[in-house]
Design an enzyme around this catalytic site. Structure first.
Site, PDB file in Angstrom:
ATOM      1  N   GLY A   1     -30.853  29.011  12.875  1.00 11.68           N
ATOM      2  CA  GLY A   1     -30.130  29.996  12.066  1.00 11.68           C
ATOM      3  C   GLY A   1     -29.120  29.427  11.085  1.00 11.68           C
TER       4      GLY A   1
ATOM      5  CG  ASP B   1     -26.900  31.867  13.418  1.00  8.43           C
ATOM      6  OD1 ASP B   1     -26.243  31.787  14.487  1.00  8.43           O
ATOM      7  OD2 ASP B   1     -28.098  32.188  13.404  1.00  8.43           O
TER       8      ASP B   1
ATOM      9  CG  ASP C   1     -23.960  39.065  19.382  1.00 10.86           C
ATOM     10  OD1 ASP C   1     -23.156  40.000  19.279  1.00 10.86           O
ATOM     11  OD2 ASP C   1     -25.135  39.245  19.735  1.00 10.86           O
TER      12      ASP C   1
ATOM     13  CE  LYS D   1     -24.010  40.681  15.558  1.00  7.34           C
ATOM     14  NZ  LYS D   1     -25.245  41.339  16.009  1.00  7.34           N
TER      15      LYS D   1
ATOM     16  CG  PHE E   1     -29.972  42.384  15.006  1.00  8.42           C
ATOM     17  CD1 PHE E   1     -29.609  41.641  16.121  1.00  8.42           C
ATOM     18  CD2 PHE E   1     -30.960  41.881  14.167  1.00  8.42           C
ATOM     19  CE1 PHE E   1     -30.222  40.418  16.399  1.00  8.42           C
ATOM     20  CE2 PHE E   1     -31.578  40.660  14.436  1.00  8.42           C
ATOM     21  CZ  PHE E   1     -31.211  39.937  15.553  1.00  8.42           C
ATOM     22  CB  VAL E   2     -26.775  40.951  10.006  1.00  7.44           C
ATOM     23  CG1 VAL E   2     -25.799  42.091   9.883  1.00  7.44           C
ATOM     24  CG2 VAL E   2     -26.180  39.809  10.825  1.00  7.44           C
TER      25      VAL E   2
ATOM     26  CG  ASP F   1     -34.408  34.905  13.875  1.00  4.43           C
ATOM     27  OD1 ASP F   1     -33.246  34.616  14.244  1.00  4.43           O
ATOM     28  OD2 ASP F   1     -35.339  35.101  14.675  1.00  4.43           O
TER      29      ASP F   1
ATOM     30  NE  ARG G   1     -35.359  31.382  11.605  1.00  2.00           N
ATOM     31  CZ  ARG G   1     -34.550  31.542  12.639  1.00  2.00           C
ATOM     32  NH1 ARG G   1     -33.272  31.742  12.443  1.00  2.00           N
ATOM     33  NH2 ARG G   1     -35.019  31.521  13.867  1.00  2.00           N
TER      34      ARG G   1
HETATM   35  P1  IMP Z   1     -24.441  34.975  21.392  1.00  4.44           P
HETATM   36  O1  IMP Z   1     -24.928  33.920  22.335  1.00  4.44           O
HETATM   37  O2  IMP Z   1     -24.618  36.357  21.945  1.00  4.44           O
HETATM   38  O3  IMP Z   1     -23.064  34.749  20.842  1.00  4.44           O
HETATM   39  O4  IMP Z   1     -25.438  34.991  20.182  1.00  4.44           O
HETATM   40  C1  IMP Z   1     -25.530  33.988  19.332  1.00  4.44           C
HETATM   41  C2  IMP Z   1     -26.948  33.862  18.805  1.00  4.44           C
HETATM   42  O5  IMP Z   1     -27.688  35.105  18.840  1.00  4.44           O
HETATM   43  C3  IMP Z   1     -26.855  33.474  17.363  1.00  4.44           C
HETATM   44  O6  IMP Z   1     -26.858  32.072  17.235  1.00  4.44           O
HETATM   45  C4  IMP Z   1     -28.071  34.132  16.771  1.00  4.44           C
HETATM   46  O7  IMP Z   1     -29.164  33.256  16.882  1.00  4.44           O
HETATM   47  C5  IMP Z   1     -28.334  35.338  17.619  1.00  4.44           C
HETATM   48  N1  IMP Z   1     -27.785  36.566  17.015  1.00  4.44           N
HETATM   49  C6  IMP Z   1     -26.745  37.303  17.443  1.00  4.44           C
HETATM   50  N2  IMP Z   1     -26.523  38.365  16.649  1.00  4.44           N
HETATM   51  C7  IMP Z   1     -27.459  38.296  15.676  1.00  4.44           C
HETATM   52  C8  IMP Z   1     -27.753  39.110  14.535  1.00  4.44           C
HETATM   53  O8  IMP Z   1     -27.108  40.115  14.226  1.00  4.44           O
HETATM   54  N3  IMP Z   1     -28.799  38.702  13.779  1.00  4.44           N
HETATM   55  C9  IMP Z   1     -29.541  37.597  14.038  1.00  4.44           C
HETATM   56  N4  IMP Z   1     -29.296  36.799  15.083  1.00  4.44           N
HETATM   57  C10 IMP Z   1     -28.265  37.147  15.904  1.00  4.44           C
HETATM   58 MG    MG Z   2     -28.819  31.101  16.439  1.00  6.29          MG
END
Ligand code: IMP
Ligand code: MG
Length: 215
Positions: free
Chosen positions: A62, A117, A120, A148, A169-170, A176, A182
């Site tokens: 990403g 990227d 979340d 986020k 969700f972006v 992606d 992407r």
């Molecule tokens: P986390 O582990 O929940 O913080 O998520 C991180 C990973 O989830 C990021 O590196 C992204 O690959 C994916 N991700 C989280 N939110 C989004 C979104 O809105 N769009 C695309 N990928 C996301």
């Molecule tokens: Mg990622």
């Protein structure tokens, strides 16, 4: 980098290019705004990392566009390496994390800038931070294009944040949905029916794989 951290307004006025109008509902962050912000982030990083033995560690896949734009603005003698992390989730929910590529460069005693990227729930960043800390770098700072905040589960924040965005969700600019979108030059949101259609297809394919082979 809290002071000038911009919050995005949900609806940018930018029109969706004709090519993407069928799938992309709105542009959350237009290309020019991303470019300006990435340059600002690079300036800040440049000030903080000057005179240090820097290794930029980027998470695949990403970060591809963000990283390319960020490091071209860094006039530092940095090294670059990648870590592969993948979650087995379907669609927009992340599942279990697995490491698909480990670091090749030695980061021991060096200053690491960890780039992802989007932050979340924070699960990815905290798992990766744990992994990199085991390699005994001198210091680690984290840098994400998007944050986020409202979705956070783990107690983790990034040192450099491009944009704080709402719980949407972006896609685009490297991010992606089911490995697609992407290549969009902006950060946008897809129509709900696009998410639904792809999720349905992914679930059907997963169910098929689980079925015992017919004789
Ligand atoms: P986390 O582990 O929940 O913080 O998520 C991180 C990973 O989830 C990021 O590196 C992204 O690959 C994916 N991700 C989280 N939110 C989004 C979104 O809105 N769009 C695309 N990928 C996301
Ligand atoms: Mg990622």
């Amino acid at each position: 980098m809290k002071s000038d951290e911009p919050k995005t307004s949900v609806l940018s006025a930018a029109p969706v290019p004709r090519r993407w109008r069928h799938e992309v509902e709105l542009i959350l962050i237009p290309e020019e705004r991303i470019a300006r912000r990435v340059e600002e982030m690079a300036r800040q990083i440049q000030r903080d990392y000057i005179g240090r033995e820097t290794v930029v560690v980027a998470l695949l896949n990403g970060t591809v566009m963000f990283l390319a734009d960020l490091i071209r603005h860094l006039s530092l003698p940095l090294r670059l390496d990648f870590m592969g992390v993948s979650s087995y989730g379907l669609g927009t929910e992340s599942g279990d994390l697995i490491f698909t590529k480990e670091l090749r460069l030695d980061v021991r005693g060096r200053d690491v800038l960890l780039v992802d990227d989007i932050l979340d729930t924070g699960r990815t960043l905290s798992r990766v931070l744990g992994r990199v800390r085991e390699l005994k770098p001198k210091r680690i700072r984290t840098c994400v294009l998007l944050d986020k905040k409202s979705r956070r589960i783990e107690d983790v924040e990034a040192d450099y944040v491009g944009f704080e965005i709402p719980d949407l969700f972006v896609v685009g600019y490297g991010l992606d949905f089911a490995e697609r979108f992407r290549n969009l030059p902006f950060v946008g949101v897809l129509y709900p029916r696009v998410y639904k259609q792809v999720c349905k297809r992914l679930n059907q394919a997963a169910a098929k794989r689980k079925q015992p082979a017919k004789r």
